[in-house]
Design a protein around this motif. Structure first.
Motif, PDB file in Angstrom:
ATOM      1  N   UNK A  97      -7.954 -53.254 -36.260  1.00 39.33           N
ATOM      2  CA  UNK A  97      -7.571 -54.267 -37.079  1.00 39.33           C
ATOM      3  C   UNK A  97      -7.071 -53.920 -38.406  1.00 39.33           C
ATOM      4  N   UNK A  98      -7.528 -52.467 -38.556  1.00 38.14           N
ATOM      5  CA  UNK A  98      -7.138 -51.925 -40.208  1.00 38.14           C
ATOM      6  C   UNK A  98      -7.005 -50.626 -39.890  1.00 38.14           C
ATOM      7  N   UNK A  99      -6.099 -49.767 -40.676  1.00 36.76           N
ATOM      8  CA  UNK A  99      -6.082 -48.390 -40.561  1.00 36.76           C
ATOM      9  C   UNK A  99      -7.296 -47.833 -40.680  1.00 36.76           C
ATOM     10  N   UNK A 100      -7.507 -46.605 -40.030  1.00 37.46           N
ATOM     11  CA  UNK A 100      -8.841 -45.848 -40.130  1.00 37.46           C
ATOM     12  C   UNK A 100      -8.242 -44.240 -40.312  1.00 37.46           C
ATOM     13  N   UNK A 101      -8.686 -43.730 -41.698  1.00 45.69           N
ATOM     14  CA  UNK A 101      -8.360 -42.406 -41.896  1.00 45.69           C
ATOM     15  C   UNK A 101      -9.454 -41.703 -42.125  1.00 45.69           C
ATOM     16  N   UNK A 102      -9.331 -40.116 -41.854  1.00 46.96           N
ATOM     17  CA  UNK A 102     -10.522 -39.358 -42.077  1.00 46.96           C
ATOM     18  C   UNK A 102      -9.770 -37.779 -42.249  1.00 46.96           C
ATOM     19  N   UNK A 103     -10.517 -36.975 -43.039  1.00 50.49           N
ATOM     20  CA  UNK A 103     -10.237 -35.622 -43.151  1.00 50.49           C
ATOM     21  C   UNK A 103     -11.144 -34.884 -42.310  1.00 50.49           C
ATOM     22  N   UNK A 104     -10.672 -33.735 -41.688  1.00 52.52           N
ATOM     23  CA  UNK A 104     -11.441 -32.931 -40.893  1.00 52.52           C
ATOM     24  C   UNK A 104     -11.002 -31.538 -41.493  1.00 52.52           C
ATOM     25  N   UNK A 105     -12.340 -31.119 -41.928  1.00 54.62           N
ATOM     26  CA  UNK A 105     -12.333 -30.104 -42.746  1.00 54.62           C
ATOM     27  C   UNK A 105     -12.864 -28.719 -41.683  1.00 54.62           C
ATOM     28  N   UNK A 106     -12.002 -27.555 -41.511  1.00 51.60           N
ATOM     29  CA  UNK A 106     -12.527 -26.487 -40.724  1.00 51.60           C
ATOM     30  C   UNK A 106     -13.026 -25.576 -41.639  1.00 51.60           C
ATOM     31  N   UNK A 107     -13.955 -24.807 -41.209  1.00 53.15           N
ATOM     32  CA  UNK A 107     -14.536 -23.560 -41.977  1.00 53.15           C
ATOM     33  C   UNK A 107     -14.087 -22.394 -41.192  1.00 53.15           C
TER      34      UNK A 107
END
Length: 113
Positions: A97-107
């Motif tokens: 119903x609304x955009x979903x955004x995330x950052x995925x940080x790799x070590x």
């Protein structure tokens, strides 16, 4: 230690998105998902490389979020070879119903010389 970040956004009205990130030499030892958003439907995430080799199966995005505790120990541990493109797949069971955004940080741990 090196870090790579990929931002993934599932647009409003969509059910899935994918994003690639190039990880240089080394070992991907962990990752952490960071977001200020709450999805309108459960989001699952899967990691694989561009040759369709699965790195991690589909699970709730919450499994990738840091937990309470030590900064590094609270990350999702992976321990897989780098030097490849990693594909981050995000999907839902119904259009958002609304955009979903995330950052995925790799070590990424550098190889020993």
């Amino acid at each position: 230690m090196n870090y790579k970040v990929v931002t993934v956004t599932i647009p409003k009205g969509r059910e899935q998105e994918r994003q690639e990130v190039k990880v240089e030499d080394g070992t991907i030892i962990a990752c952490a998902l960071h977001t200020d958003h709450v999805p309108s439907s459960m989001v699952k995430i899967k990691l694989e490389d561009t040759n369709l080799n699965e790195i991690h199966p589909f699970v709730s995005y919450k499994e990738f979020q840091p937990t309470n505790g030590n900064h590094f120990e609270s990350r999702k541990h992976l321990n897989v070879d780098g030097n490849r493109d990693v594909v981050v797949f995000a999907k839902t069971s119904k259009p958002l119903q609304k955009a979903f955004s995330f950052d995925l940080l790799f070590y990424v741990e550098k190889p020993q010389s």
